[in-house]
Design a protein around this motif. Structure first.
Motif, PDB file in Angstrom:
ATOM      1  N   SER A 142      -3.702  -4.726  -7.007  1.00  9.33           N
ATOM      2  CA  SER A 142      -3.895  -6.165  -7.009  1.00  9.33           C
ATOM      3  C   SER A 142      -4.427  -6.610  -5.654  1.00  9.33           C
ATOM      4  CB  SER A 142      -2.571  -6.871  -7.308  1.00  9.33           C
ATOM      5  OG  SER A 142      -1.596  -6.494  -6.375  1.00  9.33           O
ATOM      6  N   ARG A 143      -5.124  -7.712  -5.628  1.00  6.65           N
ATOM      7  CA  ARG A 143      -5.668  -8.234  -4.393  1.00  6.65           C
ATOM      8  C   ARG A 143      -4.569  -8.818  -3.520  1.00  6.65           C
ATOM      9  NH1 ARG A 143     -10.242 -12.388  -5.680  1.00  6.65           N
ATOM     10  NH2 ARG A 143      -8.630 -13.072  -7.136  1.00  6.65           N
ATOM     11  N   ARG A 171       0.957  -9.662  -4.404  1.00  5.63           N
ATOM     12  CA  ARG A 171       0.693  -8.621  -3.415  1.00  5.63           C
ATOM     13  C   ARG A 171       1.023  -7.226  -3.937  1.00  5.63           C
ATOM     14  NH1 ARG A 171       0.235  -9.601   1.870  1.00  5.63           N
ATOM     15  NH2 ARG A 171       1.518  -7.790   2.382  1.00  5.63           N
ATOM     16  N   LEU A 172       1.797  -7.146  -5.007  1.00  8.77           N
ATOM     17  CA  LEU A 172       2.229  -5.845  -5.517  1.00  8.77           C
ATOM     18  C   LEU A 172       1.036  -4.991  -5.932  1.00  8.77           C
ATOM     19  CD1 LEU A 172       5.320  -6.687  -7.763  1.00  8.77           C
ATOM     20  CD2 LEU A 172       5.324  -5.256  -5.715  1.00  8.77           C
ATOM     21  N   GLN A 173       1.019  -3.766  -5.461  1.00  5.90           N
ATOM     22  CA  GLN A 173       0.052  -2.777  -5.915  1.00  5.90           C
ATOM     23  C   GLN A 173       0.711  -1.713  -6.782  1.00  5.90           C
ATOM     24  OE1 GLN A 173      -2.315  -1.182  -2.709  1.00  5.90           O
ATOM     25  NE2 GLN A 173      -2.587  -3.175  -1.744  1.00  5.90           N
ATOM     26  N   GLU A 206       0.816  -1.216   0.000  1.00  2.80           N
ATOM     27  CA  GLU A 206       0.000   0.000   0.000  1.00  2.80           C
ATOM     28  C   GLU A 206       0.852   1.269   0.000  1.00  2.80           C
ATOM     29  OE1 GLU A 206       1.200  -0.615   4.190  1.00  2.80           O
ATOM     30  OE2 GLU A 206       0.610  -1.911   2.521  1.00  2.80           O
ATOM     31  N   MET A 207       2.154   1.149   0.248  1.00  7.07           N
ATOM     32  CA  MET A 207       3.014   2.323   0.359  1.00  7.07           C
ATOM     33  C   MET A 207       3.722   2.679  -0.947  1.00  7.07           C
ATOM     34  SD  MET A 207       4.751   1.785   4.119  1.00  7.07           S
ATOM     35  CE  MET A 207       5.198   3.506   4.216  1.00  7.07           C
ATOM     36  N   VAL A 208       3.804   1.746  -1.889  1.00  6.67           N
ATOM     37  CA  VAL A 208       4.647   1.942  -3.071  1.00  6.67           C
ATOM     38  C   VAL A 208       3.791   2.171  -4.310  1.00  6.67           C
ATOM     39  CG1 VAL A 208       6.489   0.982  -4.501  1.00  6.67           C
ATOM     40  CG2 VAL A 208       6.402   0.450  -2.044  1.00  6.67           C
ATOM     41  N   ASP A 209       3.940   3.341  -4.916  1.00  2.73           N
ATOM     42  CA  ASP A 209       3.214   3.682  -6.136  1.00  2.73           C
ATOM     43  C   ASP A 209       3.887   3.090  -7.365  1.00  2.73           C
ATOM     44  OD1 ASP A 209       1.000   5.181  -5.231  1.00  2.73           O
ATOM     45  OD2 ASP A 209       2.290   6.905  -4.873  1.00  2.73           O
ATOM     46  N   LYS A 210       5.212   3.295  -7.469  1.00  4.85           N
ATOM     47  CA  LYS A 210       5.937   2.842  -8.654  1.00  4.85           C
ATOM     48  C   LYS A 210       7.267   2.229  -8.224  1.00  4.85           C
ATOM     49  CE  LYS A 210       3.618   6.041 -11.728  1.00  4.85           C
ATOM     50  NZ  LYS A 210       3.705   7.106 -12.755  1.00  4.85           N
ATOM     51  N   LEU A 211       7.615   1.150  -8.908  1.00  4.83           N
ATOM     52  CA  LEU A 211       8.850   0.418  -8.623  1.00  4.83           C
ATOM     53  C   LEU A 211       9.657   0.360  -9.903  1.00  4.83           C
ATOM     54  CD1 LEU A 211      10.583  -1.406  -6.734  1.00  4.83           C
ATOM     55  CD2 LEU A 211       9.177  -3.336  -7.514  1.00  4.83           C
TER      56      LEU A 211
END
Length: 328
Positions: free
Chosen positions: A326-327, A247-249, A135-140
């Motif tokens: 993602s869920r 888990r990646l959002q 939930e903390m990371v917008d872009k990787l």
């Protein structure tokens, strides 16, 4: 969460930069401090930059001036690297320790959302952080790296990795060998001999932050216990990798150097199968949130060809934020 004292007990040195104020900060941690460099205004959206194994925050000096100026870029030295404090005696350097360091930096700056930019091992640390704290990371953004380390023979190898990590740590601690002292020329030659992907200019830049001047010459800043990196990594099997990546959002960008660490053109490359499977999992899991770009160059493409890399990162950073997490 860190106590507020951690975000206020900073020492600071500032100088001008194309992105505004460049600050050198020391963030207090229980074993000493984590050293960071800051480009741009801290009110802007943050991008935390994570260097490769045995490198330091200077590895981003050539790239960041070409990146969009409406972000705040923070490059940290991992523990035992650059200007950050070595871990206390008896505390080994495990992969998840560096993920914890990222969380400490995030807490110190009081960020709730950020983007991560990681080179090599820094990308793996950033990827694991993004899976743990989705939930903390917008872009990787991964530079010649993958978000996780997958070992298709994990069940067979994992105990060997863990055993050798412990044995190597004890060996270095028992030796009590003083750090070697070299002339600047000898130090640079040693670095370039061990890393053929670095040119002389980039090698000198890393050594500026990676060495300390003494009366007889230069000594390396990094902890001698970091000499066997492969035994500090957390490898995952296929099933755990797939579970973690689901888990990646964040939206994910991989910039792969054609002559970098993962060379899929080599038939006997032991990393080839794991890398290609990782790409398949990312494509099927993230779909439109995943981008993969290959460009000519070697493992230090972000230092050797910063403008080319920056052009790719710029459009990704300035693109739309994530819309469909993602869920878990």
């Amino acid at each position: 969460m860190l106590p507020l004292a951690y975000s206020s007990r900073w020492s600071r040195h500032s100088s001008p930069s194309p992105l505004g104020l460049l600050s050198e900060l020391k963030l207090a941690v229980p074993w000493g401090h984590i050293a960071v460099k800051v480009w741009g205004l801290q009110k802007n959206p943050p991008v935390l930059c994570l260097h490769g194994w045995l490198d330091n925050a200077n590895s981003f000096d050539k790239l960041i001036p070409f990146l969009p100026k409406d972000f705040c870029y923070v490059a940290m030295d991992f523990g035992g690297h650059g200007l950050s404090t070595h871990y206390s005696p008896g505390l080994p350097y495990y992969h998840h320790n560096f993920v914890s360091e990222v969380r400490r930096v995030v807490s110190a700056f009081k960020w709730t959302r950020l983007s991560l930019l990681g080179h090599s091992f820094g990308g793996v640390v950033g990827g694991l952080f993004a899976c743990m704290f989705p939930e903390m990371v917008d872009k990787l953004i991964l530079l010649d790296s993958t978000p996780l380390l997958m070992d298709l023979n994990e069940v067979e190898n994992i105990m060997t990795y863990r055993r050798k990590n412990i044995e190597q740590t004890l060996k270095v601690e028992d030796s009590q060998k003083p750090p070697g002292i070299f002339s600047p020329e000898e130090m640079l030659h040693e670095l370039l001999t061990k890393n053929s992907h670095l040119n002389e200019d980039c090698g000198e830049l890393l050594l500026q932050r990676g060495t300390t001047k003494v009366a007889e010459g230069l000594v390396l800043n990094r902890d001698q216990r970091l000499s066997w990196p492969q035994y500090s990594f957390d490898f995952m099997g296929k099933e755990l990798t797939m579970h973690s990546l689901r888990r990646l959002q964040a939206s994910v960008l991989i910039i792969k150097a054609l002559d970098g660490y993962y060379d899929v053109r080599r038939e006997n490359d032991l990393n080839k199968a794991s890398f290609l499977l990782m790409l398949d999992i990312l494509r099927s899991t993230l779909k439109e949130r995943f981008q993969f770009v290959e460009i000519p160059g070697n493992h230090y493409i972000h230092m050797n060809k910063p403008q080319i890399v920056a052009d790719i990162i710029r459009s990704f950073l300035q693109g739309p934020p994530r819309t469909t997490p993602s869920r878990l």
